[in-house]
Motif scaffolding. Structure first.
Motif, mmCIF file in Angstrom:
data_model
loop_
_atom_site.group_PDB
_atom_site.id
_atom_site.type_symbol
_atom_site.label_atom_id
_atom_site.label_comp_id
_atom_site.label_asym_id
_atom_site.label_seq_id
_atom_site.Cartn_x
_atom_site.Cartn_y
_atom_site.Cartn_z
ATOM 1 N N ILE A 1 63.773 7.746 31.580
ATOM 2 C CA ILE A 1 62.964 8.862 31.092
ATOM 3 C C ILE A 1 61.532 8.350 30.972
ATOM 4 C CG2 ILE A 1 62.564 10.457 29.176
ATOM 5 C CD1 ILE A 1 65.569 10.374 28.644
ATOM 6 N N GLN A 2 60.626 8.955 31.742
ATOM 7 C CA GLN A 2 59.280 8.399 31.883
ATOM 8 C C GLN A 2 58.237 9.509 31.872
ATOM 9 O OE1 GLN A 2 58.732 6.306 35.601
ATOM 10 N NE2 GLN A 2 57.046 5.085 34.802
ATOM 11 N N ALA A 3 57.094 9.222 31.251
ATOM 12 C CA ALA A 3 56.006 10.196 31.208
ATOM 13 C C ALA A 3 55.577 10.575 32.618
ATOM 14 C CB ALA A 3 54.828 9.626 30.424
ATOM 15 N N MET A 4 55.344 11.852 32.816
ATOM 16 C CA MET A 4 54.975 12.366 34.133
ATOM 17 C C MET A 4 53.542 12.030 34.513
ATOM 18 S SD MET A 4 57.179 14.127 35.979
ATOM 19 C CE MET A 4 55.979 14.973 37.017
ATOM 20 N N VAL A 5 53.322 11.832 35.802
ATOM 21 C CA VAL A 5 51.997 11.891 36.401
ATOM 22 C C VAL A 5 52.021 13.070 37.374
ATOM 23 C CG1 VAL A 5 51.502 9.439 36.139
ATOM 24 C CG2 VAL A 5 52.647 10.244 38.204
ATOM 25 N N THR B 1 50.528 11.469 45.128
ATOM 26 C CA THR B 1 51.612 10.535 44.835
ATOM 27 C C THR B 1 52.014 9.832 46.121
ATOM 28 O OG1 THR B 1 53.291 12.238 45.194
ATOM 29 C CG2 THR B 1 52.529 11.921 42.934
ATOM 30 N N GLY B 2 52.640 8.693 45.975
ATOM 31 C CA GLY B 2 53.071 7.956 47.155
ATOM 32 C C GLY B 2 53.938 6.788 46.752
ATOM 33 N N VAL B 3 54.287 5.967 47.716
ATOM 34 C CA VAL B 3 55.130 4.800 47.491
ATOM 35 C C VAL B 3 54.375 3.562 47.936
ATOM 36 C CG1 VAL B 3 57.297 3.664 48.077
ATOM 37 C CG2 VAL B 3 57.242 6.140 47.825
ATOM 38 N N LEU B 4 54.358 2.531 47.103
ATOM 39 C CA LEU B 4 53.717 1.269 47.433
ATOM 40 C C LEU B 4 54.786 0.192 47.582
ATOM 41 C CD1 LEU B 4 51.158 -0.540 47.674
ATOM 42 C CD2 LEU B 4 51.326 -0.876 45.194
ATOM 43 N N PHE B 5 54.788 -0.487 48.706
ATOM 44 C CA PHE B 5 55.737 -1.574 48.948
ATOM 45 C C PHE B 5 55.028 -2.916 48.816
ATOM 46 C CE2 PHE B 5 57.659 1.953 51.263
ATOM 47 C CZ PHE B 5 58.986 1.868 50.850
ATOM 48 N N THR B 6 55.654 -3.862 48.136
ATOM 49 C CA THR B 6 55.112 -5.216 48.051
ATOM 50 C C THR B 6 55.623 -6.101 49.175
ATOM 51 O OG1 THR B 6 56.880 -5.850 46.533
ATOM 52 C CG2 THR B 6 54.809 -5.087 45.553
ATOM 53 N N ARG B 7 56.542 -5.557 49.970
ATOM 54 C CA ARG B 7 57.024 -6.284 51.151
ATOM 55 C C ARG B 7 57.507 -5.263 52.171
ATOM 56 N NH1 ARG B 7 61.659 -9.651 48.361
ATOM 57 N NH2 ARG B 7 60.041 -9.677 46.769
ATOM 58 N N ASP B 8 57.695 -5.702 53.384
ATOM 59 C CA ASP B 8 58.140 -4.815 54.451
ATOM 60 C C ASP B 8 59.555 -4.327 54.141
ATOM 61 O OD1 ASP B 8 59.261 -3.779 56.878
ATOM 62 O OD2 ASP B 8 57.669 -4.795 57.989
ATOM 63 N N PRO B 9 59.758 -3.005 53.990
ATOM 64 C CA PRO B 9 61.092 -2.511 53.638
ATOM 65 C C PRO B 9 62.138 -2.713 54.739
ATOM 66 C CG PRO B 9 59.603 -0.680 54.109
ATOM 67 C CD PRO B 9 58.762 -1.921 54.075
ATOM 68 N N ASP B 10 61.679 -2.936 55.978
ATOM 69 C CA ASP B 10 62.615 -3.158 57.078
ATOM 70 C C ASP B 10 63.082 -4.608 57.182
ATOM 71 O OD1 ASP B 10 62.611 -0.479 57.928
ATOM 72 O OD2 ASP B 10 60.748 -0.806 59.047
ATOM 73 N N THR B 11 62.149 -5.529 56.907
ATOM 74 C CA THR B 11 62.491 -6.951 57.083
ATOM 75 C C THR B 11 62.646 -7.709 55.771
ATOM 76 O OG1 THR B 11 60.168 -7.656 57.170
ATOM 77 C CG2 THR B 11 61.202 -6.942 59.251
ATOM 78 N N GLY B 12 62.072 -7.163 54.697
ATOM 79 C CA GLY B 12 62.122 -7.862 53.412
ATOM 80 C C GLY B 12 61.071 -8.938 53.281
ATOM 81 N N MET C 1 53.207 15.455 23.029
ATOM 82 C CA MET C 1 54.449 15.161 23.738
ATOM 83 C C MET C 1 54.247 15.350 25.231
ATOM 84 S SD MET C 1 57.470 14.061 23.468
ATOM 85 C CE MET C 1 58.326 13.609 24.969
ATOM 86 N N PRO C 2 54.323 14.274 26.026
ATOM 87 C CA PRO C 2 54.130 14.428 27.469
ATOM 88 C C PRO C 2 55.345 15.084 28.122
ATOM 89 C CG PRO C 2 54.836 12.202 27.004
ATOM 90 C CD PRO C 2 54.652 12.885 25.662
ATOM 91 N N LEU C 3 55.125 15.645 29.277
ATOM 92 C CA LEU C 3 56.260 16.019 30.109
ATOM 93 C C LEU C 3 56.869 14.744 30.667
ATOM 94 C CD1 LEU C 3 54.701 19.032 32.055
ATOM 95 C CD2 LEU C 3 55.805 18.998 29.807
ATOM 96 N N VAL C 4 58.147 14.770 30.967
ATOM 97 C CA VAL C 4 58.811 13.556 31.441
ATOM 98 C C VAL C 4 59.611 13.829 32.713
ATOM 99 C CG1 VAL C 4 58.972 12.518 29.145
ATOM 100 C CG2 VAL C 4 60.861 13.946 29.978
ATOM 101 N N SER C 5 59.810 12.759 33.463
ATOM 102 C CA SER C 5 60.769 12.791 34.567
ATOM 103 C C SER C 5 62.055 12.147 34.069
ATOM 104 C CB SER C 5 60.233 12.024 35.782
ATOM 105 O OG SER C 5 59.992 10.663 35.460
#
Length: 235
Positions: A209-213, A223-234, A82-86
């Motif tokens: 509810i998602q398995a933790m990393v 950990t970090g955030v990946l953007f597929t486009r510019d968050p300011d301009t879209g 059983m994984p830990l979850v967020s």
């Protein structure tokens, strides 16, 4: 009530993928998983459940207690443990930082030995302390700094004194976290943000509810955030 839960990354057929039902976060995870992107598996409790929860929370949590068990068991089968979850909020439009999240849900006395060995002492202790702080402050409204100050045992003592009972077992943690996430749709900062951005109160939130990393596992993790486009301009 009938609770239709949508999983992702667990080999189940996708029956729902709209942001109106699964929220932006949930719909995105379902979509990525369907395209073969390797995301940690989990499941989404839809916004329709929040709609019921807001008028009869105890009844809905009782129904959820039964409804999520097969999906937690599927997560267990997927990993072999059983994984830990967020447990995270997920409105149909982004409300960054306005609602609540609880990480490392599932740590308790019954699995302490397993997770100490799997994570290592430093990561285990840090993860448990973070869980106590987040769960205690979000679910029970305990002053966050009183839980952060001191050791894990100190935090457990503060929790027990404030709540009148020991820190809960894994199963109760999940349900308590879901209820807190649903309730956080109506916290002060979320209501203020909706007013500023003309977001209807009746939209509500899904719950993911998602398995933790673990970004704190060792010096090679993060950990970090990946953007597929510019968050300011879209663009």
């Amino acid at each position: 009530m009938t609770i239709e839960i949508q999983s992702f990354g667990l080999g189940q057929k996708t029956s729902e993928s709209s942001v109106e039902v699964l929220g932006g976060k949930g719909a995105g995870l379902v979509w990525m998983s369907s395209k073969g992107v390797s995301v940690p598996p989990g499941f989404v409790i839809p916004t329709t459940v929040w709609s019921e929860f807001k008028t009869k929370p105890k009844t809905v949590l009782k129904e959820l207690d039964k409804a999520i068990q097969p999906w937690l068991e599927l997560l267990k089968q997927h990993f072999g443990y059983m994984p830990l979850v967020s447990v995270r909020s997920g409105a149909r439009v982004s409300c960054p930082g306005m609602m609540d999240t609880i990480l490392n849900v599932g740590l308790d006395q019954t699995n302490e030995k397993f997770w100490r060995e799997k994570l290592g002492e430093t990561c285990y202790t840090d993860s448990l302390h973070r869980l106590i702080v987040m769960y205690g402050s979000v679910v029970h409204g305990i002053d966050r700094y009183s839980l952060e100050d001191g050791t894990v045992n100190d935090a457990l003592d503060v929790f027990a004194q404030a709540v009148g009972s020991p820190f809960p077992a894994a199963k109760a943690q999940v349900l308590g976290a879901v209820g807190a996430v649903f309730n956080s749709w109506n916290n002060d900062r979320a209501k203020f943000y909706r007013k500023m951005n003309n977001i209807p109160d009746e939209w509500g939130t899904a719950c993911v509810i998602q398995a933790m990393v673990f970004g704190n596992l060792n010096d090679q993790s993060g950990t970090g955030v990946l953007f597929t486009r510019d968050p300011d301009t879209g663009l």
